[in-house]
Design an enzyme around this catalytic site. Structure first.
Site, PDB file in Angstrom:
ATOM      1  CG  ASP A  30      20.052 -33.994  21.782  1.00  0.00           C
ATOM      2  OD1 ASP A  30      20.066 -33.157  22.739  1.00  0.00           O
ATOM      3  OD2 ASP A  30      19.962 -35.144  22.051  1.00  0.00           O
ATOM      4  CD  GLU A  43      16.983 -29.122  -0.885  1.00  0.00           C
ATOM      5  OE1 GLU A  43      17.554 -29.967  -1.157  1.00  0.00           O
ATOM      6  OE2 GLU A  43      15.881 -29.035  -0.355  1.00  0.00           O
TER       7      GLU A  43
END
Length: 567
Positions: A214, A263
């Site tokens: 956002d 990751e």
């Protein structure tokens, strides 16, 4: 065991799933109410997973579900690593993720990093702390102007109207780009940056596949010592040097985030809500070393026009080719008038501002709107969208052909964009954003049309009965069945991320393009029927017309997909 442990192998293996995904946005408070309190919740979403599976989507984007006072529909977050008790629990969140993954649907969640709520523990701490303290440095506090600091640091206006600065008891002021209850973070503070990395890992470890960011263009700020006036601020270019918006150093933040995303296997994806000035500026957010994808909202601002649609598609495909990302397509979301309604209103014709203001000025919600034409055009536009390369974002209820709900009594409205602006200058869409956030109708009858067992938190109109899932399920020609068929075909037909315009078919009111594999999308934006080329009809947004000689014509405001004969 976490939800991540239940992810099917196929979902683990498909690293590029997001590039051409169909993503269904759920505004959780208005999707389905599982406990009858009038507010949608995670239990309600879990109960509707078979519906989502049958719809044929690839992913769900879940709007904020965090603890919140709802000063801005959940975009005022109290705690970034928990679920609002009115919506559910972390255990139910894990159950929802497992249910979605179990049917092959991925999950994208909203992250709101520009600001917290004023109830966030850090802001509560900041208010109790002294000037210049570490607690205050996590936000943007300034001394006021005037003889005794009684005036704000600058005359800036918030996005939702009214002052962008609010004074606290000890005399200092804090910046809030949006509502008073949404203080802006100071992203120069290392604790802010570290804490959001924690948040990204927290949800990724629970099986979340991606993030919608956002106000992605708002995090980095550089106010300096002397603040510009509102007029000076407005005149400043947004070229990477603006004090508040789209600063170049925001991408240093997202490079850190990308390291976290990578990751995981597959790498977590992200899409930026970034309101920027140029395609070049937007491309930075879609960088593979950053968020990886950025929304383009261009079709939301376009008229139902062949020329406008072609320019937008061509421009955005060119942009995505430069970044190596895929583009995004969207007609409706939680912030704008539903496109079934937009397309029933007079065209904007390039005029600035939001179309909803014209709607209000016309004399009321029903004046000047052709609801049938709007829905017909919306169906054609969506079928056009689903044929395009890239990812398609769908907003809950558009698959039912829902129109905007305009007639909501003032005392029941919830959107700060309605309350914090004047009647003559109501931002966003003229009536605030509640009209697209009204709870969905699932059944023809009941106190909330099957949304729950109680009264919905926003009033639903009587006409919802005919647009309910129950009314449209299995009904030939219904908008719901059109979406189901188109999404199923899209999965079968989607291939390389490119298209070729068919110049022989394209015209003033017609757009036609071919996708790899020999299938064609053709849209008639005009009022008069046009001849259809030869080919196997796969799906059309409205019935095609047969001519006396056995050929077929495509009516006005209609899209069709054809499989061309092999030559």
């Amino acid at each position: 065991m976490t939800a991540l442990d239940t992810v099917p192998t196929l979902l683990h293996d498909d690293t590029d799933w997001w590039r051409q995904a169909s993503v269904y946005q759920i505004y959780p408070r208005s999707f389905a109410d599982g406990n009858g309190d009038g507010i949608g919740d995670l239990r309600g979403i879990i109960s509707r997973v078979p519906y989502l599976q049958n719809l044929g989507i690839d992913a769900v984007w879940l709007s904020p579900f965090y603890p919140s006072a709802l000063a801005d529909g959940g975009y005022d977050v109290d705690d970034y690593r928990d679920v609002d008790p009115k919506i559910g629990t972390l255990e139910e969140f894990d159950e929802m993720v497992a249910a979605l993954h179990g049917v092959g649907i991925r999950l994208i969640v909203d992250v709101v990093p520009n600001h917290s709520s004023d109830r966030h523990e850090w802001f509560v701490e900041a208010l109790a702390a002294s000037k210049g303290s570490n607690a205050r440095e996590r936000y943007i506090f300034r001394d006021g102007t005037g003889e005794n600091g009684e005036l704000p640091p600058a005359d800036w206006t918030s996005i939702f109207g009214g002052p962008a600065w609010t004074r606290v008891p000890d005399g200092q002021w804090y910046l809030h780009s949006f509502a008073t209850e949404q203080p802006d973070f100071n992203w120069k503070h290392p604790e802010v940056r570290k804490d959001f990395l924690h948040t990204l890992r927290f949800w990724s470890d629970r099986g979340v596949d991606g993030f919608r960011i956002d106000v992605a263009h708002g995090l980095a700020k550089d106010l300096g010592e002397a603040l510009p006036s509102k007029a000076e601020l407005s005149a400043m270019p947004k070229d990477g040097t603006h004090p508040l918006w789209d600063r170049d150093e925001v991408h240093e933040i997202y490079a850190e985030w990308r390291s976290v995303f990578n990751e995981y296997t597959p790498a977590r994806t992200a899409v930026a809500e970034a309101w920027v000035e140029t395609p070049e500026r937007r491309a930075k957010y879609a960088s593979p070393t950053g968020l990886g994808q950025a929304f383009n909202f261009d079709l939301m601002d376009a008229d139902f026009s062949a020329a406008q649609f072609r320019d937008i598609v061509s421009d955005n495909l060119a942009q995505s080719a430069v970044t190596g990302s895929s583009t995004t397509w969207v007609f409706s979301n939680h912030d704008g008038i539903r496109h079934a309604t937009r397309y029933g209103l007079p065209p904007r014709a390039g005029r600035p501002g939001k179309q909803g203001a014209d709607w209000v000025l016309a004399g009321g919600p029903e004046d000047g709107i052709d609801r049938a034409l709007g829905l017909r055009r919306a169906r054609a536009a969506t079928l056009f969208e689903l044929a395009l390369p890239g990812s398609a974002y769908l907003y809950q209820g558009e698959e039912l052909g829902l129109h905007e709900v305009a007639e909501i009594p003032d005392d029941q409205r919830q959107d700060p964009a309605f309350w914090r602006t004047t009647a003559d200058d109501r931002g966003h869409d003229g009536l605030g954003r509640d009209g697209c956030r009204v709870p969905l109708p699932w059944t023809r009858s009941g106190s909330s049309f099957g949304f729950g067992t109680g009264t919905a938190h926003l009033p639903q109109p009587a006409w919802f009965a005919d647009f309910s899932v129950e009314a449209e399920d299995g009904a030939e020609g219904s908008t719901l069945e059109l979406y189901r068929k188109a999404l199923r075909l899209r999965t079968e037909l989607q291939s390389a991320e490119k298209l070729t315009w068919d110049e022989d078919l394209c015209g003033i009111d017609v757009l036609a393009f071919e996708r790899p594999g020999g299938w064609l999308s053709i849209t008639n934006f005009g009022a008069d029927a046009v001849a259809l080329p030869e080919g196997e009809m796969l799906v059309s947004s409205a019935p095609v017309e047969a001519t006396a000689d056995g050929h077929h014509q495509l009516p006005g405001a209609t899209t069709a997909w054809l499989r061309r004969p092999v030559s």
